[in-house]
Design an enzyme around this catalytic site. Structure first.
Site, short mmCIF file in Angstrom:
data_model
loop_
_atom_site.label_atom_id
_atom_site.label_comp_id
_atom_site.label_asym_id
_atom_site.label_seq_id
_atom_site.Cartn_x
_atom_site.Cartn_y
_atom_site.Cartn_z
CE LYS A 1 -3.36 2.62 2.72
NZ LYS A 1 -2.46 3.77 2.94
N GLY B 1 5.53 3.36 10.89
CA GLY B 1 4.72 4.57 10.97
C GLY B 1 4.41 4.94 12.39
CB SER B 2 1.89 7.28 13.71
OG SER B 2 0.64 6.72 13.30
N GLY C 1 -1.57 4.88 14.19
CA GLY C 1 -1.95 4.13 13.00
C GLY C 1 -1.55 2.67 13.08
N GLY C 2 -0.34 2.41 13.58
CA GLY C 2 0.13 1.04 13.70
C GLY C 2 -0.70 0.23 14.67
CD GLU D 1 10.37 1.79 13.33
OE1 GLU D 1 9.99 2.53 14.26
OE2 GLU D 1 10.77 2.20 12.24
CB CYS E 1 11.96 5.51 13.58
SG CYS E 1 12.99 4.58 12.45
CD GLU F 1 8.68 9.13 17.14
OE1 GLU F 1 9.66 9.06 16.38
OE2 GLU F 1 7.69 8.38 17.03
#
Length: 498
Positions: free
Chosen positions: A178, A235-236, A239-240, A259, A296, A385
């Site tokens: 995606k 990603g965030s 969202g993850g 991650e 990251c 973060e």
């Protein structure tokens, strides 16, 4: 092939379109992905698995090498559109492309060698008493189609042909990517390179598909599709975690290798601080602002004892960050989230602002704050973060407080110790805490940048990642998309997939 999705060898239109949001130049229209395209891609990936999952190691290695060659053949076009879409400088994109193709070639060599299969053989013992032992062989085998989500901050190394895709293809798993809306054109060109390599090797067209972004519904459909057997995501946390929960709630739960970021604490031991605090502060400022802080592994926390040496460190870091240039962030959304996180810290009780960012739009400058260890412990938000060039200095009463502070941290991708010879006894004790908190612990350096190598671990306890036993960088990442199978008393006429 103009703003489309690649579905099993065919460039296809979606049900609607969206405009890119480049840092430079005019927006371009792209056909949005759809649930129907996801379903077609996943069905083709499952069909492809019955051939690709049984290819030889040499065949898959050749495919990976060809992908690398095809990416290099499009180097100029990739850099041009990548710079326009992301605002990243040309040198950064060229370096990231080199890392991406180097990773593909490293994985090719790794699977050619065959050790990743972890082949184990216990020969039969027909005369063993009281019971004979059968012949047993264990081999790691590919799990099936894998979904990969492109990352915002690495348009090449963690996206269409990045680490997750390379690892899955090396393992023998077809991939459905995606694409990320921050760089749809970059993703499309790289997908074209993978498709050219697939055609050159005459592989099933379902081996690789690229679905342009189509919103949350498309992502949800991808992770919930019954043909998908694992998901790779960078990603965030928000969202993850949403995708992780969808994977766990499936009728057949599947692993989600997410991650999700980290504040990457940096501990300065007393002797190192006294001997080279200014040097460390300047290096930290450079690491903190590299790529507008959009890594990251950005070291967002510097932990050091109170006192004159610590004051000198803070003064040097403040001076360096005040001189740091304004930089363009990857997306308007990332820039807005950075300012929101910055403002939340600025307004918190007990927080001293040392360097303030006053930029607008997609631009960002460094921000620096100082708090006591007690204030930090009392405000959990300070340990979250903030994606961008923002640092927090935490002052402890003494170095003996380091372990207590470290024990209170959540899981991290990295943790850093700056230590000289006289610090080593204390550093050794602190290391025992940090190895439980982070996937990579480093001494006398800065964590920004992740070497692609056999020994690398890019992951860590939650919330740094959703699977503490895995890495998204390095050859061990291939193991995520394999599972062990034991073969018992296999007749000599049947060849095992070694």
């Amino acid at each position: 092939m103009d703003g489309l999705s690649l579905i099993a060898g065919a460039w296809m239109d979606g049900e609607r379109s969206f405009l890119s949001t480049p840092a430079h130049g005019a927006p371009k229209p792209y056909s949005a992905g759809s649930v129907a395209l996801v379903e077609a891609a996943c069905a083709a990936a499952e069909e492809a698995f019955w051939s690709y999952g049984y290819t030889s190691r040499a065949e898959r290695a050749g495919f990976l090498d060809s992908i690398a060659d095809e990416i290099e053949a499009r180097a100029e076009a990739i850099t041009e559109i990548g710079c326009a879409e992301t605002g990243l400088p040309e040198a950064r994109l060229n370096g990231e492309r080199a890392r991406t193709v180097g990773q593909l070639r490293l994985f090719a060599e790794h699977i050619r060698a065959g050790a990743y299969l972890d082949h184990r053989h216990d020969p039969a013992l027909p005369d063993r008493a009281p019971l004979p032992r059968p012949d047993l062989q264990m081999i790691q085998r590919p799990i099936g189609p894998v979904a990969v989500f492109g990352a915002s901050n690495f348009p090449l190394a963690f996206s269409t042909a990045g680490g997750d895709t390379a690892a899955a293809l090396a393992a023998g798993c077809p991939v459905v990517v995606k694409g990320h809306p921050a760089h749809p054109g970059t993703g499309e060109i790289v997908a074209e390179a993978i498709e050219a390599a697939r055609r050159a090797h005459n592989l099933h067209p379902g081996v690789f598909s690229f679905v342009q972004d189509g919103g949350n519904a498309v992502g949800a459909a991808l992770v919930q599709n019954p043909w998908i057997k694992a998901v790779g995501f960078t990603g965030s946390l928000r969202g993850g975690r949403a995708l992780f929960d969808l994977c766990a709630a499936r009728p057949e739960p599947i692993p989600f290798f997410g991650e999700l970021g980290s504040v990457n604490p940096m501990f300065l031991m007393p002797e190192a601080l006294a001997a080279r605090g200014t040097e460390i502060a300047q290096g930290w400022a450079g690491s903190l602002t590299m790529g507008a802080g959009q890594f990251c592994t950005n070291p967002g926390l510097a932990i050091l004892p109170a006192g004159a040496a610590g004051d000198a460190f803070v003064a040097a870091a403040t001076a360096a960050l005040e001189e740091a240039a304004t930089q363009t962030m990857l997306t308007d959304g990332i820039a807005a989230a950075f300012r929101s996180g910055r403002d939340e810290i600025t307004g918190a009780d007990g927080v001293e602002t040392l360097v303030a960012d006053e930029t607008q739009g997609r631009q960002a400058q460094a921000a620096l704050y100082q708090v006591s260890a007690r204030t930090f412990a009392a405000n959990p938000r300070l340990a979250h973060e903030v994606f961008g060039p923002l640092g927090v200095v935490i002052r402890t009463e003494s170095a003996e407080d380091f372990a207590a502070l470290a024990k209170g941290l959540e899981g991290q991708l990295t943790a850093t110790l700056h230590a000289d010879a006289g610090d080593l006894p204390s550093a050794g004790a602190l290391l025992q805490v940090l190895e439980r908190k982070a996937g990579r612990v480093l001494f006398n350096g800065f964590p920004t940048g992740v070497e692609v190598a056999d020994s690398m671990v890019h992951g860590g306890p939650y919330p740094a990642s959703t699977n503490f036993g895995a890495t998204s960088v390095g050859t061990l990442s291939i193991r995520r998309f394999l599972r062990p199978v034991c073969y018992q008393n296999v007749p000599e006429g049947i060849a095992l997939p070694l």
